[in-house]
Design an enzyme around this catalytic site. Structure first.
Site, PDB file in Angstrom:
ATOM      1  N   GLY A 162      34.350  49.102  41.307  1.00  0.00           N
ATOM      2  CA  GLY A 162      35.025  48.174  40.416  1.00  0.00           C
ATOM      3  C   GLY A 162      35.447  46.934  41.182  1.00  0.00           C
ATOM      4  N   GLN A 178      40.729  39.587  42.788  1.00  0.00           N
ATOM      5  CA  GLN A 178      40.249  39.997  44.122  1.00  0.00           C
ATOM      6  C   GLN A 178      39.308  38.958  44.738  1.00  0.00           C
ATOM      7  OE1 GLN A 178      39.237  44.200  42.726  1.00  0.00           O
ATOM      8  NE2 GLN A 178      39.934  44.581  44.818  1.00  0.00           N
ATOM      9  N   CYS A 197      40.590  50.715  47.791  1.00  0.00           N
ATOM     10  CA  CYS A 197      40.634  49.376  47.197  1.00  0.00           C
ATOM     11  C   CYS A 197      39.891  48.429  48.123  1.00  0.00           C
ATOM     12  CB  CYS A 197      42.083  48.922  47.026  1.00  0.00           C
ATOM     13  SG  CYS A 197      42.230  47.281  46.294  1.00  0.00           S
ATOM     14  N   LEU A 198      39.013  47.613  47.547  1.00  0.00           N
ATOM     15  CA  LEU A 198      38.241  46.687  48.378  1.00  0.00           C
ATOM     16  C   LEU A 198      39.138  45.619  49.002  1.00  0.00           C
ATOM     17  CD1 LEU A 198      35.069  46.308  46.113  1.00  0.00           C
ATOM     18  CD2 LEU A 198      35.364  47.800  48.107  1.00  0.00           C
ATOM     19  N   HIS A 216      42.849  51.245  37.546  1.00  0.00           N
ATOM     20  CA  HIS A 216      43.044  50.562  38.835  1.00  0.00           C
ATOM     21  C   HIS A 216      42.737  49.060  38.672  1.00  0.00           C
ATOM     22  CE1 HIS A 216      42.391  50.481  43.404  1.00  0.00           C
ATOM     23  NE2 HIS A 216      41.827  49.343  43.019  1.00  0.00           N
ATOM     24  N   GLU A 217      41.655  48.744  37.944  1.00  0.00           N
ATOM     25  CA  GLU A 217      41.258  47.329  37.790  1.00  0.00           C
ATOM     26  C   GLU A 217      42.221  46.578  36.874  1.00  0.00           C
ATOM     27  OE1 GLU A 217      39.225  46.367  39.887  1.00  0.00           O
ATOM     28  OE2 GLU A 217      38.431  48.329  40.439  1.00  0.00           O
ATOM     29  N   HIS A 257      45.092  45.501  38.767  1.00  0.00           N
ATOM     30  CA  HIS A 257      44.834  44.260  39.528  1.00  0.00           C
ATOM     31  C   HIS A 257      45.122  43.031  38.662  1.00  0.00           C
ATOM     32  CE1 HIS A 257      43.248  45.238  43.463  1.00  0.00           C
ATOM     33  NE2 HIS A 257      42.328  46.066  42.984  1.00  0.00           N
TER      34      HIS A 257
HETATM   35  O1  K1U Z   1      39.234  47.454  42.738  1.00  0.00           O
HETATM   36  C1  K1U Z   1      38.762  47.797  43.812  1.00  0.00           C
HETATM   37  O2  K1U Z   1      39.314  47.508  44.839  1.00  0.00           O
HETATM   38  C2  K1U Z   1      37.505  48.612  43.828  1.00  0.00           C
HETATM   39  C3  K1U Z   1      37.770  50.081  44.088  1.00  0.00           C
HETATM   40  C4  K1U Z   1      37.888  50.785  42.761  1.00  0.00           C
HETATM   41  C5  K1U Z   1      38.384  52.195  42.775  1.00  0.00           C
HETATM   42  C6  K1U Z   1      38.002  53.128  43.693  1.00  0.00           C
HETATM   43  C7  K1U Z   1      38.467  54.419  43.640  1.00  0.00           C
HETATM   44  C8  K1U Z   1      39.303  54.783  42.675  1.00  0.00           C
HETATM   45  C9  K1U Z   1      39.704  53.856  41.771  1.00  0.00           C
HETATM   46  C10 K1U Z   1      39.235  52.562  41.821  1.00  0.00           C
HETATM   47  C11 K1U Z   1      36.613  50.617  44.893  1.00  0.00           C
HETATM   48  O3  K1U Z   1      35.520  50.637  44.464  1.00  0.00           O
HETATM   49  S1  K1U Z   1      36.965  51.202  46.487  1.00  0.00           S
HETATM   50  C12 K1U Z   1      35.398  51.860  47.062  1.00  0.00           C
HETATM   51  C13 K1U Z   1      35.125  53.193  46.502  1.00  0.00           C
HETATM   52  O4  K1U Z   1      36.044  53.915  46.187  1.00  0.00           O
HETATM   53  C14 K1U Z   1      33.748  53.687  46.333  1.00  0.00           C
HETATM   54  C15 K1U Z   1      32.689  53.056  46.917  1.00  0.00           C
HETATM   55  C16 K1U Z   1      31.400  53.550  46.747  1.00  0.00           C
HETATM   56  C17 K1U Z   1      31.180  54.664  45.983  1.00  0.00           C
HETATM   57  C18 K1U Z   1      32.252  55.306  45.404  1.00  0.00           C
HETATM   58  C19 K1U Z   1      33.532  54.824  45.578  1.00  0.00           C
HETATM   59 ZN    ZN Z   2      41.479  47.570  44.113  1.00  0.00          ZN
END
Ligand code: K1U
Ligand code: ZN
Length: 173
Positions: A46, A51, A95-96, A137-138, A141
């Site tokens: 996401g 972001q 979270c990225l 989560h998004e 944000h």
């Molecule tokens: O919003 C963001 O920072 C993105 C975030 C979203 C998220 C992850 C996990 C739970 C809830 C929301 C991410 O994508 S972090 C990276 C991640 O978790 C992931 C990456 C590749 C495959 C699967 C997960």
């Molecule tokens: Zn995030």
């Protein structure tokens, strides 16, 4: 399509409430494409407008776990949670904007969300599993909230200190 730099916490833009989308312009369509490319490149499931410093209520996500790797990209504008289950789910979130930090967060297990699509139409859908966690989560944000805001002040402070150090190292490199 362009991969845009992702803001790293702490950044004041990640703490602000984003503005509603009032018009679907070509610029916004391009931004949505860029957000999807940035999310897939990271990789993540996401990404929300703030972001990448875009202070509009827009998010993208793709939580599909298709073994053949086919994508299911979604673009949601002005998303609103219209229903949340009493059942809760705990997921180890990342979270990225807070790289390499993970913590368990408990949220409603299912949610119904209404949003404006790039087609100009209102959509409503129930989300479950990782999709439900991700869309919440998004949306957080878009409201200036990060997953670390669900943690104790001590854990939040520890993670914030790590991120300040990381940003200092990244600026030096
Ligand atoms: O919003 C963001 O920072 C993105 C975030 C979203 C998220 C992850 C996990 C739970 C809830 C929301 C991410 O994508 S972090 C990276 C991640 O978790 C992931 C990456 C590749 C495959 C699967 C997960
Ligand atoms: Zn995030």
């Amino acid at each position: 399509m362009t991969i845009r730099p992702i803001l790293i916490h702490p950044d004041p833009r990640l703490k602000k409430v984003a503005d509603p989308v009032t018009e679907i312009t070509d610029d916004l369509r391009r931004a949505a494409d860029d957000m999807l490319e940035t999310m897939y490149d990271a990789p993540g499931v996401g990404l929300a407008g703030p972001q990448i410093g875009l202070m509009k209520r827009i998010l993208v996500m793709d939580c599909s776990k298709d073994p053949e790797g086919s994508r299911n990209p979604m673009v949601l504008m002005n998303p609103e949670i219209t229903w949340a289950s009493d059942e809760l789910n705990t997921y180890e979130e990342g979270c990225l904007s807070i790289p390499e930090q993970y913590a368990e967060v408990t949220r409603p297990a299912q949610v119904e969300v209404r949003w404006l699509g790039l087609d100009g139409q209102l959509h409503e859908q129930r989300f479950d599993g990782l999709w439900a966690t991700c869309v919440q989560h998004e949306i957080d944000h878009l409201n200036g909230k990060l997953f670390i805001d669900y943690l104790s002040p001590l854990k939040r402070q520890l993670i914030t200190r790590r991120m300040i150090k990381l940003k200092r190292e990244m600026a030096r490199a």
